[in-house]
Motif scaffolding. Structure first.
Motif, PDB file in Angstrom:
ATOM      1  N   TYR A  13      -4.062  -6.964   3.961  1.00  0.00           N
ATOM      2  CA  TYR A  13      -5.167  -7.088   3.020  1.00  0.00           C
ATOM      3  C   TYR A  13      -4.743  -7.882   1.791  1.00  0.00           C
ATOM      4  O   TYR A  13      -3.642  -7.717   1.264  1.00  0.00           O
ATOM      5  CB  TYR A  13      -5.625  -5.709   2.546  1.00  0.00           C
ATOM      6  CG  TYR A  13      -6.137  -4.815   3.646  1.00  0.00           C
ATOM      7  CD1 TYR A  13      -5.277  -3.975   4.343  1.00  0.00           C
ATOM      8  CD2 TYR A  13      -7.484  -4.811   3.992  1.00  0.00           C
ATOM      9  CE1 TYR A  13      -5.737  -3.147   5.352  1.00  0.00           C
ATOM     10  CE2 TYR A  13      -7.956  -3.986   5.007  1.00  0.00           C
ATOM     11  CZ  TYR A  13      -7.073  -3.167   5.671  1.00  0.00           C
ATOM     12  OH  TYR A  13      -7.545  -2.353   6.678  1.00  0.00           O
ATOM     13  N   CYS A  14      -5.659  -8.691   1.330  1.00  0.00           N
ATOM     14  CA  CYS A  14      -5.499  -9.426   0.084  1.00  0.00           C
ATOM     15  C   CYS A  14      -6.157  -8.607  -1.032  1.00  0.00           C
ATOM     16  O   CYS A  14      -7.180  -7.950  -0.795  1.00  0.00           O
ATOM     17  CB  CYS A  14      -6.197 -10.777   0.252  1.00  0.00           C
ATOM     18  SG  CYS A  14      -6.442 -11.729  -1.235  1.00  0.00           S
ATOM     19  N   ALA A  15      -5.585  -8.648  -2.225  1.00  0.00           N
ATOM     20  CA  ALA A  15      -6.146  -7.909  -3.342  1.00  0.00           C
ATOM     21  C   ALA A  15      -6.030  -8.719  -4.624  1.00  0.00           C
ATOM     22  O   ALA A  15      -5.111  -9.537  -4.770  1.00  0.00           O
ATOM     23  CB  ALA A  15      -5.430  -6.580  -3.508  1.00  0.00           C
ATOM     24  N   ALA A  16      -6.958  -8.459  -5.534  1.00  0.00           N
ATOM     25  CA  ALA A  16      -6.947  -9.149  -6.823  1.00  0.00           C
ATOM     26  C   ALA A  16      -7.246  -8.157  -7.936  1.00  0.00           C
ATOM     27  O   ALA A  16      -8.010  -7.201  -7.747  1.00  0.00           O
ATOM     28  CB  ALA A  16      -7.968 -10.275  -6.841  1.00  0.00           C
ATOM     29  N   SER A  17      -6.652  -8.395  -9.087  1.00  0.00           N
ATOM     30  CA  SER A  17      -6.890  -7.530 -10.242  1.00  0.00           C
ATOM     31  C   SER A  17      -7.940  -8.168 -11.148  1.00  0.00           C
ATOM     32  O   SER A  17      -8.449  -9.255 -10.885  1.00  0.00           O
ATOM     33  CB  SER A  17      -5.589  -7.348 -11.019  1.00  0.00           C
ATOM     34  OG  SER A  17      -5.299  -8.535 -11.746  1.00  0.00           O
TER      35      SER A  17
END
Length: 118
Positions: free
Chosen positions: A94-98
């Motif tokens: 999974y890719c995640a961003a803040s």
């Protein structure tokens, strides 16, 4: 509306390579941090690699020296180059961003499956 879409997963033999991509859309700011996570069946989700807004990277011990995280701001794309893959790397990635000011992850992609056979 922000969206993260991963691609590049697949099946590979041990020792092989894959490159995952994550295209970010709908963002009007640069995230403090972006990263890759993975989760294998029966296991908790674990952080694999992270990159902050100035390009500083960090990796889980299990992937150091084999995986490389990078990003192309012009293409709004995050990458994970995975080399020397092992069967234990098999997982949903999974890719995640803040957010912009907080480095806490709050946006997630739908995942892409990586399967490594021995």
């Amino acid at each position: 509306q922000v969206q993260l879409v991963e691609s590049g997963g697949g099946s590979v033999q041990a020792g092989g390579s894959l490159r995952l991509s994550c295209v970010a859309s709908g963002y009007t700011y640069t995230s403090c941090r972006m990263g890759w996570f993975r989760q294998a069946p029966g296991n908790e989700r674990e952080g694999v690699a992270h990159i902050d807004s100035v390009g500083t990277t960090s990796y889980a011990d299990s992937v150091k020296g084999r995986f490389t995280i990078s990003k192309d701001n012009a293409k709004n794309t995050l990458y994970l180059q995975m080399n020397s893959l092992k069967p234990e790397d098999t997982a949903e990635y999974y890719c995640a961003a803040s957010g912009r000011w907080s480095c806490e992850y709050n946006d997630w992609g739908q995942g892409t499956q990586v399967t490594v056979s021995s």
